[in-house]
Design a protein around this motif. Sequence first.
Motif: not given
Length: 147
Positions: A123-138
């Motif tokens: 999961v990234v910010d609007a610039s697609a350069k800063t990671p905000l988190g992870v979304l998993s299948t779980l």
Amino acid sequence: MTELMLERKAPRDLAEITVAEAMHPGVLTCPLETSLRDVARMMALYRIHAVVAYGEDGDDVEGPGLWGVVSDLDLVRAAVPGRLEDLSARGTAVTPALMIGPEDTLQHAAQLMSEHDVTHLIVVDASAKTPLGVLSTLDLARALAAW
């Protein structure tokens, strides 16, 4: 058999739930040359299922930034032939790292995961350069169970 009790919320469709509502905030990263044994140690220490391999200037990636994801399944696949010491994040990560925005829907996330046969999205910010988190299948499974 123990019955698992999950907090149930008002029913919602995956098209109504945002990635931000279901994701794990924060991202654990490693350099591309990190051994899979060390990636496994990171996952065990932090009780996570994926580490993001991060490229730097001079690497054979398109500049610095997110490069790929090493998941627990990747570790299992490498462990079977006993290659945890031989392989690095660079040689194992699913690339390119698939990214999604926090305002995207879980329906879109599920579609991306299914189409690309991956278990984690960054999961990234609007610039697609800063990671905000992870979304998993779980995380998706938890959302399906809760809403």
